[in-house]
Design an enzyme around this catalytic site. Sequence first.
Site, PDB file in Angstrom:
ATOM      1  CG  ASP A  21     -18.856  28.129 -34.687  1.00  0.00           C
ATOM      2  OD1 ASP A  21     -18.105  27.596 -34.040  1.00  0.00           O
ATOM      3  OD2 ASP A  21     -18.191  29.456 -35.361  1.00  0.00           O
ATOM      4  CB  SER A  22     -17.759  31.157 -30.771  1.00  0.00           C
ATOM      5  OG  SER A  22     -17.147  30.415 -31.938  1.00  0.00           O
ATOM      6  CB  CYS A  73     -10.659  26.571 -34.894  1.00  0.00           C
ATOM      7  SG  CYS A  73     -11.304  28.419 -34.879  1.00  0.00           S
ATOM      8  CB  CYS A 113     -18.190  25.032 -32.465  1.00  0.00           C
ATOM      9  SG  CYS A 113     -16.790  25.560 -31.370  1.00  0.00           S
ATOM     10  CD  GLU A 163     -17.030  35.610 -34.407  1.00  0.00           C
ATOM     11  OE1 GLU A 163     -16.709  34.640 -35.130  1.00  0.00           O
ATOM     12  OE2 GLU A 163     -18.045  36.268 -34.708  1.00  0.00           O
ATOM     13  CG  HIS A 181     -13.264  31.371 -35.965  1.00  0.00           C
ATOM     14  ND1 HIS A 181     -14.669  30.610 -35.920  1.00  0.00           N
ATOM     15  CD2 HIS A 181     -13.643  32.518 -36.069  1.00  0.00           C
ATOM     16  CE1 HIS A 181     -15.463  31.233 -35.043  1.00  0.00           C
ATOM     17  NE2 HIS A 181     -15.650  32.667 -35.791  1.00  0.00           N
TER      18      HIS A 181
HETATM   19  N1  DGL Z   1     -15.226  27.824 -34.314  1.00  0.00           N
HETATM   20  C1  DGL Z   1     -14.730  27.079 -32.888  1.00  0.00           C
HETATM   21  C2  DGL Z   1     -13.218  26.358 -33.184  1.00  0.00           C
HETATM   22  O1  DGL Z   1     -13.929  25.312 -34.317  1.00  0.00           O
HETATM   23  C3  DGL Z   1     -14.324  28.303 -31.680  1.00  0.00           C
HETATM   24  C4  DGL Z   1     -13.816  29.906 -32.212  1.00  0.00           C
HETATM   25  C5  DGL Z   1     -13.627  30.399 -30.515  1.00  0.00           C
HETATM   26  O2  DGL Z   1     -15.191  31.250 -30.199  1.00  0.00           O
HETATM   27  O3  DGL Z   1     -12.721  30.334 -30.437  1.00  0.00           O
HETATM   28  O4  DGL Z   1     -12.981  25.625 -32.333  1.00  0.00           O
END
Ligand code: DGL
Length: 251
Positions: A13-14, A183, A75, A151, A185
């Site tokens: 993931d990011s 997402c 992600c 984050e 997050h």
């Molecule tokens: N967690 C990621 C997702 O599910 C991306 C968050 C990001 O880095 O913008 O899309």
Amino acid sequence: MNLPYKNYVGVLDSGVGGLTVLRQLVRQYPCNYVYLADGAFFPYGTKSSDQLLARLRKIISLFVNGGVSAVVVACNTASVFADTLREQFEIPIFDVVTPTCNAVAAATQTKRVALLATDATVQSNIYGTVLAQRGIDVTSFACSAFVPFVENGQVDTVECEQVVADTLRCLPQADTDTVILGCTHFPLLSKHLAKYVGNMRTVQCVTDFVPDDSIKVFGAPNTVFLTTGSDFAANRASLWYGKTRFVHIDI
Ligand code: DGL
């Protein structure tokens, strides 16, 4: 850099959001996992397709060179490129979009759902396309502004609450019965989201990864945490996950 992860499952993931997917995987399947938080390239949701695809190719090549047996793209923003990546790499690559759409189809009764996702995921219309095949209509909310708060460990701030309010004020009027946390997050923001989600069902991202016998571990499985960004930031942001210790690597 060659990572010694033969027979591991690579999860990416990011940042820390993919830990919400990893947690389900660890509970369900006793495998060795290597989790990569790509902090150096964070956030994914505001990057161009070309930039993202090039970055994902680099990360998956690193995993493959390290010997991993499969990759889980934990992600949504990166999952948009899963088919393209599958054409290039021979190991199995699992993503979160289609399995999450299957969970959405099981959850919705009115077949009208809301999507909260990054700007890039919304622009790709991947959820709209996959859910239209199941007769489900999607109203999308571009929520990239939420991601840095998670984050950076700043969920408990007035600023975060305000950004969520500004973006989701219209959600209760969207005439939907289900909200996709599109997402990885966003489950970590649930206390702010709850106010706008109200009585609607929420669906969190899932993957359809199932280990084959060659990668199942019978014994104590191991999970390794890596970050391309600041290990300090990753460790702080992931405190909710438990005894996570991220190790910095350069890509
Ligand atoms: N967690 C990621 C997702 O599910 C991306 C968050 C990001 O880095 O913008 O899309």
